[in-house]
Scaffold this active site. Structure first.
Site, PDB file in Angstrom:
ATOM      1  CG  ASP A 159      68.166   0.605  30.571  1.00  0.00           C
ATOM      2  OD1 ASP A 159      67.517   1.173  29.684  1.00  0.00           O
ATOM      3  OD2 ASP A 159      69.129   1.150  31.149  1.00  0.00           O
ATOM      4  CE1 TYR A 160      70.749  -6.735  26.374  1.00  0.00           C
ATOM      5  CE2 TYR A 160      68.679  -7.359  27.421  1.00  0.00           C
ATOM      6  CZ  TYR A 160      70.003  -7.627  27.123  1.00  0.00           C
ATOM      7  OH  TYR A 160      70.580  -8.777  27.579  1.00  0.00           O
ATOM      8  CD  GLU A 161      69.805   2.840  27.210  1.00  0.00           C
ATOM      9  OE1 GLU A 161      70.655   3.555  26.626  1.00  0.00           O
ATOM     10  OE2 GLU A 161      69.413   3.055  28.376  1.00  0.00           O
ATOM     11  CG  HIS A 162      72.719   0.450  21.788  1.00  0.00           C
ATOM     12  ND1 HIS A 162      72.569   1.617  21.062  1.00  0.00           N
ATOM     13  CD2 HIS A 162      73.171   0.819  23.017  1.00  0.00           C
ATOM     14  CE1 HIS A 162      72.933   2.645  21.813  1.00  0.00           C
ATOM     15  NE2 HIS A 162      73.299   2.197  23.003  1.00  0.00           N
ATOM     16  CD  GLN A 221      66.468   5.374  29.789  1.00  0.00           C
ATOM     17  OE1 GLN A 221      67.454   6.112  29.646  1.00  0.00           O
ATOM     18  NE2 GLN A 221      66.475   4.115  29.390  1.00  0.00           N
TER      19      GLN A 221
END
Length: 312
Positions: A159-162, A221
């Site tokens: 769930d890396y988002e950056h 998501q």
């Protein structure tokens, strides 16, 4: 010596094989089927929620996903990246190894996973920041193997988002990590948790296009879309992501935090899920997060599991 009788027998066998092959090709493709998988993120908000608080329907496959393990230092005043050396950032006091083992004993249909990355750490973005592919993968395999074994986990969620690395580097790091953990028997499943953001999608689609065959679930998501999403819009978004992550098991999703985006239960989320289930498209449902659901008695967790456990 080849005789006429042998030739006739060979011809008969060949003809029979050809007829059977034609019959198989004319059969309709197998019907698509939906899944009874329910997944729940837990532990990120530190409000004392425990595994045993959450209702578990015996008629579903149930995955708790611990949020989060992050490759950052644990000094929250000034956290810094650790190049794949993961530390625990979930509420490990209430979600301990003993409680992890206990929930699996109590419910044979429960599996546990850990989510990697997340949005932030210490009020700053939790950036994916590898020093090199090889060193990140080696460190991640070693540190996560220890965490997974200690907490009796079965899988990982990404769930890396950056990102401070390009999509190809992200794909290689994560793809090699999942490959090694699966080959060694440390995990039995892996998932990814993208959302509709250009940079996020570039990174996860690069991963999917090269390593999609070893990724079991896509926790998309959908609650990251605009609030007020309608049922028809949601179904369109779902089909779009099913096309993006072709061949993947796409889960529908809601957030139980205050003021979430996407399609809410009040506006028809479960109606949309029933439609997807009838169409054979529903890869499951996940909820962010048990921590936020606790105050409402896990109302939507119960509703989601009932929908998934009922046949037809």
């Amino acid at each position: 010596m080849i005789t006429a009788r042998n030739l006739m027998a060979s011809f008969a066998v060949s003809s029979l094989f050809f007829i059977l092959l034609q019959a198989l090709l004319l059969l309709p493709p197998p019907a698509a089927s939906s899944s009874n998988l329910f997944r729940e993120y837990i532990g990120a908000l530190f409000n004392g929620v425990r595994f045993s608080d959450v209702p578990v329907d015996p008629g579903v496959q149930f995955h708790f996903i611990l949020a989060f393990a992050i490759d950052y230092t644990t000094n929250l005043d000034s956290p810094s990246p650790t190049n794949g050396n993961f530390n625990i950032f979930w509420d490990s006091q209430n979600l301990s190894p003993a409680r992890a083992a206990a929930i699996k004993r109590s419910h044979p249909n429960v599996r546990l996973a850990v989510s990697l990355g997340g949005d932030s750490v210490g009020g700053r973005f939790a950036n994916f920041t590898p020093t090199s592919i090889d060193s990140w993968v080696d460190n991640a395999v070693a540190s996560l193997t220890g965490i997974i074994k200690k907490y009796h986990l079965d899988g990982i969620d990404v769930d890396y988002e950056h990102f401070e690395a390009d999509p190809d580097t992200f794909a290689e790091c994560v793809g090699r990590l999942v490959t090694r953990l699966k080959r060694s028997g440390v995990i039995s499943f892996a998932s990814i948790a993208p959302f509709d953001n250009d940079e996020v999608q570039r990174h996860y689609l690069a991963l999917w296009n090269k390593y999609g065959q070893i990724i079991d679930y896509v926790n998309f998501q959908f609650y990251a879309y605009d609030a007020g999403t309608t049922v028809s819009q949601f179904l369109s978004y779902f089909d779009q992501q099913k096309s993006n992550y072709r061949g993947g098991r796409i889960l529908a999703s809601i957030s139980t935090e205050k003021n979430p985006g996407g399609l809410s239960p009040q506006n028809g989320f479960f109606r949309a899920c029933r439609t997807l289930k009838r169409q054979g498209k529903l890869g499951g449902i996940f909820i962010w997060a048990a921590d936020a659901s606790k105050s409402d008695g896990f109302r939507y967790e119960k509703q989601a599991q009932t929908l998934l456990s009922v046949s037809g």
